[in-house]
Design a protein around this motif. Structure first.
Motif, PDB file in Angstrom:
ATOM      1  N   MET A  23       0.852  -1.181   0.000  1.00 28.21           N
ATOM      2  CA  MET A  23       0.000   0.000   0.000  1.00 28.21           C
ATOM      3  C   MET A  23       0.889   1.232   0.000  1.00 28.21           C
ATOM      4  O   MET A  23       2.066   1.175   0.383  1.00 28.21           O
ATOM      5  CB  MET A  23      -0.914  -0.023   1.237  1.00 28.21           C
ATOM      6  CG  MET A  23      -2.070   0.919   1.214  1.00 28.21           C
ATOM      7  SD  MET A  23      -3.054   0.732   2.723  1.00 28.21           S
ATOM      8  CE  MET A  23      -4.533   1.578   2.225  1.00 28.21           C
ATOM      9  N   ASP A  24       0.334   2.336  -0.425  1.00 27.90           N
ATOM     10  CA  ASP A  24       1.092   3.578  -0.423  1.00 27.90           C
ATOM     11  C   ASP A  24       1.535   3.912   1.006  1.00 27.90           C
ATOM     12  O   ASP A  24       0.702   3.946   1.922  1.00 27.90           O
ATOM     13  CB  ASP A  24       0.227   4.712  -0.983  1.00 27.90           C
ATOM     14  CG  ASP A  24       0.990   6.018  -1.047  1.00 27.90           C
ATOM     15  OD1 ASP A  24       2.034   6.068  -1.720  1.00 27.90           O
ATOM     16  OD2 ASP A  24       0.547   6.992  -0.398  1.00 27.90           O
ATOM     17  N   PRO A  25       2.832   4.155   1.256  1.00 25.48           N
ATOM     18  CA  PRO A  25       3.313   4.399   2.626  1.00 25.48           C
ATOM     19  C   PRO A  25       2.634   5.581   3.308  1.00 25.48           C
ATOM     20  O   PRO A  25       2.386   5.532   4.529  1.00 25.48           O
ATOM     21  CB  PRO A  25       4.812   4.653   2.437  1.00 25.48           C
ATOM     22  CG  PRO A  25       5.161   3.951   1.162  1.00 25.48           C
ATOM     23  CD  PRO A  25       3.945   4.073   0.286  1.00 25.48           C
ATOM     24  N   ALA A  26       2.332   6.627   2.578  1.00 31.71           N
ATOM     25  CA  ALA A  26       1.674   7.785   3.193  1.00 31.71           C
ATOM     26  C   ALA A  26       0.289   7.416   3.697  1.00 31.71           C
ATOM     27  O   ALA A  26      -0.121   7.829   4.789  1.00 31.71           O
ATOM     28  CB  ALA A  26       1.596   8.941   2.190  1.00 31.71           C
ATOM     29  N   LYS A  27      -0.452   6.629   2.915  1.00 35.76           N
ATOM     30  CA  LYS A  27      -1.783   6.214   3.343  1.00 35.76           C
ATOM     31  C   LYS A  27      -1.701   5.267   4.537  1.00 35.76           C
ATOM     32  O   LYS A  27      -2.514   5.335   5.468  1.00 35.76           O
ATOM     33  CB  LYS A  27      -2.510   5.536   2.185  1.00 35.76           C
ATOM     34  CG  LYS A  27      -3.963   5.197   2.480  1.00 35.76           C
ATOM     35  CD  LYS A  27      -4.628   4.499   1.297  1.00 35.76           C
ATOM     36  CE  LYS A  27      -4.775   5.438   0.126  1.00 35.76           C
ATOM     37  NZ  LYS A  27      -5.563   4.801  -0.970  1.00 35.76           N
TER      38      LYS A  27
END
Length: 522
Positions: free
Chosen positions: A207-211
């Motif tokens: 998954m996107d690290p920021a999310k």
């Protein structure tokens, strides 16, 4: 020699006479009162006070004793010289404890206290309905008198809280299911459980690290927000909706949340629940610090978007009856009938009503592949506080998968290959599950795995471009959608002629209403 024994016998006689005289002058009651007075005087001048916490209070186990034992185990392992070792049922960790009649010093909020583990032999029991252990165990807490208020007001509560955290961390996670429907087991529980061993974590989640960071921060705020929820008058719960195409990691996300917070999971199968009353009973039997999951909510029951087909006043009897049949997903004869009669209202009360407050620190998670099929009432804030879109595999997620399955960091992949992957992965719209399958199949050869992955991504991107930008559906996806449609249509088919009769009655009522100007007199 005879004179010596004569003198000794005379001395014994004098002592016996003096003892008899003391017993006459100072009876046992007076001696007991004298000792009690001296003890009280000693405590008056002493700067310490003592509290005893016994293992058994009457005939019941003292919960505070177990809490103190667990709490002290967190610090005694590094300071004690003689320790006792235990391992509880369903626990994967070894607990350290104080040995018999050993002491340990603890500090809390700048205050130093002394704990002593006191073990003595219990007197022989003549008769008891519940046999007690041969040894009498307990803890003695010694504190300064000036610290008495602080210790009694907050220190003991702090011990109970820390003990619960230690118990939860040491105990294996459990996965519960209601496969028996509403029936109870021999202990009166409607849930069956198995150890939860899913290895998914936020570190391995594609998954996107920021999310991911945003979700983790929200979870920590929730877990540490008891004071906030009490101050604002809100139930200590939170709802998450995970939606997106199949294979994007919704189940892995649930497992990662459970492992991150250390919560148990209750996997609620709605098709096994017969009515709203059973649904409430299942909720009452869930524990705090848990995750209640309803997967594929759009396929579990016919609780889809309510569609209004006319503008008739909703307060009329016949219209209400038709709406009730539509909301229940068929013509159910009642909550005690043979069909599943869970209503949308019952599900909403389950997640956001008064019954949802019977526990604390619980997370409700709904998953769906088609968010557009859900009723808007399920999506509003307070029920589903956070909507998490599980998207197709992005480039940051792809790098996580390469690390998980091939052990390749970003610097281990050729820059040209990495650039090609970055350009094509967004266009291909390939799910993390599909990417993982390619990597697992070729995990013995990293070069081959990268080559086949790049070819698969390019082929997907080309097919999507030929279809005018829309993603081509694979045969498996088509079959899955057909199964979902059949699952949604099943309740209506099972209703049979009764539903047709009710539908005809509703249609006749609507036709008469239109003739009468759309109003019905009560």
């Amino acid at each position: 020699m005879r004179e010596y024994w004569t003198s000794f016998a005379s001395l014994l006689g004098v002592l016996a006479f003096c003892q008899s005289l003391l017993q006459v002058v100072f009876p046992p009651e007076l001696r007991f009162a004298t000792v009690k007075l001296f003890n009280r005087i000693f405590h008056w001048f002493s700067s310490y006070c003592y509290f005893d916490i016994t293992e058994i209070d009457g005939v019941n186990t003292n919960e505070l004793y177990n809490a103190v034992q667990l709490y002290l185990s967190s610090s005694v392992s590094t300071t004690g010289s003689r320790l006792s070792l235990t391992r509880a049922l369903n626990s994967s960790a070894i607990t350290f404890g104080l040995s018999n009649n050993d002491c340990i010093i603890d500090a809390y909020d700048g205050v130093t206290v002394l704990w002593e583990h006191v073990v003595t032999q219990r007197q022989t029991q003549t008769f008891s309905w519940r046999p007690l252990p041969e040894e009498k165990r307990g803890f003695t807490l010694r504190i300064r008198k000036r610290d008495k208020t602080l210790i009694l007001d907050s220190y003991l509560d702090y011990i109970m809280e820390k003990a619960n955290d230690i118990r939860r961390k040491n105990q294996d996670r459990l996965l519960y299911t209601n496969s028996r429907g509403g029936s109870l087991d021999s202990r009166g529980h409607p849930w069956e459980s198995v150890p939860f061993k899913h290895p998914s974590t936020f570190e391995t989640l594609a998954m996107d690290p920021a999310k991911k960071q945003e979700i983790m921060e929200d979870l920590i705020d929730f877990a540490n927000g008891q004071g906030f929820y009490q101050k604002t008058g809100r139930a200590w719960k939170r709802g998450y909706l995970l939606y997106g195409p199949p294979g994007t990691g919704k189940s892995s996300m649930i497992a990662a949340i459970a492992n991150y917070l250390g919560y148990d999971i209750y996997d609620l199968e709605l098709t096994e629940v017969h009515n709203n009353s059973e649904l409430r009973k299942l909720l009452m039997k869930t524990s705090s610090k848990s995750i209640i999951v309803i997967e594929d909510i759009d396929c579990s029951l016919s609780l889809t978007n309510r569609k209004s087909t006319n503008n008739v006043n909703s307060s009329t009897r016949r219209t209400n009856y038709c709406d009730m049949g539509e909301m229940r997903g068929g013509c159910a004869s009642g909550e005690d009938g043979g069909n599943n009669t869970i209503t949308l209202s019952g599900l909403l009360n389950f997640t956001d009503g008064l019954w949802s407050c019977c526990g604390s620190e619980r997370i409700f998670v709904f998953t769906t592949n088609h968010i557009e099929k859900l009723d808007p009432a399920l999506l509003r804030s307070g029920r589903m506080d956070m909507h998490i879109f599980m998207n197709y595999c992005s480039f940051p997620a792809l790098k996580i998968l390469l690390k998980n399955y091939l052990g390749l960091d970003e610097g281990d992949v050729d820059d040209a290959v990495l650039k090609e992957l970055e350009l094509v992965v967004e266009k291909a719209e390939m799910t993390p599950a599909d990417v993982s399958e390619v990597l697992i199949k070729n995990r013995r050869s990293k070069e081959k795995a990268l080559r086949e992955l790049l070819e698969s991504l390019k082929a997907r991107a080309e097919r999507k471009e030929k279809n005018g930008g829309s993603r081509e559906k694979d045969p498996e996806d088509v079959e899955e959608e057909e199964q979902e449609k059949r699952a949604l249509e099943t309740p209506h088919k099972e209703a049979g002629a009764g539903c047709e009769f009710l539908e005809e009655s509703c249609n006749q009522g609507k036709g008469n209403d239109e003739k009468d100007g759309g109003t019905i007199e009560k």
